[in-house]
Enzyme design. Structure first.
Site, mmCIF file in Angstrom:
data_model
loop_
_atom_site.group_PDB
_atom_site.id
_atom_site.type_symbol
_atom_site.label_atom_id
_atom_site.label_comp_id
_atom_site.label_asym_id
_atom_site.label_seq_id
_atom_site.Cartn_x
_atom_site.Cartn_y
_atom_site.Cartn_z
ATOM 1 N N SER A 56 15.738 -21.916 -9.264
ATOM 2 C CA SER A 56 14.405 -21.970 -9.693
ATOM 3 C C SER A 56 13.672 -22.831 -8.527
ATOM 4 O O SER A 56 14.219 -23.834 -8.052
ATOM 5 C CB SER A 56 13.795 -22.602 -10.999
ATOM 6 N N TYR A 105 8.504 -18.938 -6.897
ATOM 7 C CA TYR A 105 6.960 -19.092 -7.297
ATOM 8 C C TYR A 105 6.077 -19.170 -6.141
ATOM 9 O O TYR A 105 6.562 -19.997 -5.120
ATOM 10 C CB TYR A 105 6.806 -20.148 -8.190
ATOM 11 N N THR A 117 9.137 -14.164 -9.194
ATOM 12 C CA THR A 117 8.650 -14.164 -10.717
ATOM 13 C C THR A 117 7.094 -13.685 -10.412
ATOM 14 O O THR A 117 6.299 -14.267 -9.817
ATOM 15 C CB THR A 117 8.744 -15.334 -11.330
ATOM 16 N N LYS A 159 11.051 -10.065 -10.938
ATOM 17 C CA LYS A 159 11.042 -10.688 -12.527
ATOM 18 C C LYS A 159 9.785 -10.634 -13.084
ATOM 19 O O LYS A 159 8.835 -11.484 -12.723
ATOM 20 C CB LYS A 159 11.890 -11.995 -12.256
ATOM 21 N N HIS A 211 9.532 -13.983 -19.528
ATOM 22 C CA HIS A 211 9.538 -15.370 -19.325
ATOM 23 C C HIS A 211 10.173 -16.025 -20.432
ATOM 24 O O HIS A 211 9.627 -17.091 -20.637
ATOM 25 C CB HIS A 211 8.007 -15.514 -19.065
#
Length: 375
Positions: free
Chosen positions: A107, A130, A155, A231, A255
């Site tokens: 992440s 992100y 994402t 995603k 999520h």
């Protein structure tokens, strides 16, 4: 830990062991948590249709994801701040995932850097992106590619954080020795909230780029030679748009029920997106494959089996990994992955599916379908 026999038992132990603020951060969902619960309960409404008298003396769970061979179609989803669960954080998760010979998605909100995780040794790792700002995002993509990551996972369902009321109530803050290493320097003034609320929500609200569109996704895809997955897709309309811009994969995700409450469970919409994928081989300009994956609510090998039957090429698990890490570090993560894999193998054998290729749409019955009355 030898007495832990399923992944839910790790969560039960973590609820007792972890500080409430951090357990709630991992376990919680948006607003009334309807979607959080529905992610689990939707699996229970799908029935398995076993075939008997099939030779299942030899089973094979191996598969390929984006051309990479892995031991089984169960992979580690991107989740934030593993050091809240264990001092070794993502380093322990990376070692365990590599030992299980599957994929770990790291992440942007990791508590270790891209390079530190890569330095744990061999392993198949994707990088989840992100976009806090476009320049920083471009730098992260370049770093991931240089460090040997095999794909980028953008994402797309988080222009802001969902209203996670447990975090607001707890006034979530990070301990002094834990930070989001990849975005250090962004929002440091929010390390302690000045009013009731979550410090992470304050950072996301102020610094997340809310202007990102499909055109921006196309621009980011051109920055790297790595496969590019999206995603956070939940509808056939967005699946079609993703295929139109030639993404390399789609992850059906809400999520983990942490963003918008009262959206459907991922398993409930998986077939809609997967069928879109198949039909578009003919009608869309996006030639070649676009595998569909799913996350959300997966706690049993039977869940994995159902997802594969409804069109998924593989699944990602998040919270079970975190709770295994919290209780038993690297070995806890490895045991979570092993338990799910063993349960999937058991399901396949009893259902008459010796290989993943034998799992198909006739292997399950959804709530909308009536049992056949033909003899």
């Amino acid at each position: 830990m030898a007495r832990v026999v399923n992944v839910d038992e790790y969560e039960d132990l973590a609820r007792v062991k972890m500080p409430k603020m951090y357990y709630d951060f991992y376990a919680g969902g948006a607003e009334d948590k309807w979607t959080l619960r529905e992610n689990r309960s939707a699996f229970s409404r799908i029935r398995i249709r076993p075939q008997v008298l099939v030779d299942v003396s030899h089973t094979d769970l191996t598969t390929s994801v984006l051309g990479l061979k892995i031991a089984c179609p169960i992979m580690v989803a991107p989740t934030a701040l593993h050091k809240l669960a264990h001092p070794e954080g993502e380093l322990a998760t990376a070692r365990a995932t590599a030992a299980a010979n599957t994929v770990m998605v790291v992440s942007t909100s990791s508590s270790h850097t891209i390079e530190e995780i890569a330095d744990t040794g061999p392993g198949i790792r994707f990088f989840q992106l992100y976009i806090f700002n476009k320049v920083r995002a471009m730098e992260l993509v370049a770093r991931a590619e240089k460090a040997g990551y095999k794909a980028i996972v953008l994402t797309v369902d988080t222009p802001i954080l969902g209203r996670r009321e447990d975090d607001l109530r707890n006034r979530l803050v990070l301990p002094p020795d834990v930070s989001m290493k990849l975005i250090d320097g962004i929002g440091e003034q929010h390390s302690q909230p000045t009013e009731p609320g979550s410090s992470l929500a304050a950072v996301a609200s102020e610094y997340k780029d809310k202007s990102i569109t499909w055109k921006d996704v196309q621009a980011f895809m051109k920055l790297t030679k790595l496969p590019f997955l999206l995603k956070g897709i939940l509808t056939k309309e967005d699946a079609l748009k993703a295929i139109d811009i030639c993404v390399d994969g789609i992850i059906v995700s809400n999520h983990g029920g942490r963003q918008l409450d009262h959206v459907p469970a991922t398993i409930s919409v998986l077939e809609e997106v997967a069928i879109t994928r198949n039909s578009c081989y003919v009608v869309a300009a996006a030639a070649g494959r676009c595998p569909v994956f799913v996350d959300g609510g997966i706690r049993r090998g039977t869940d994995v089996f159902k997802a594969l039957a409804l069109g998924a090429s593989g699944v990602f698990v998040g919270r079970p990994v975190l709770f295994g890490l919290a209780i038993d570090g690297e070995q806890g993560v490895k045991k979570v992955l092993d338990m799910l894999k063993d349960e999937l193998r058991t399901t396949m054998v009893i259902a008459g599916c010796p290989t993943l290729a034998h799992i198909n749409r006739s292997s399950v019955q959804t709530p909308e379908e009536k049992p056949s009355s033909k003899l």
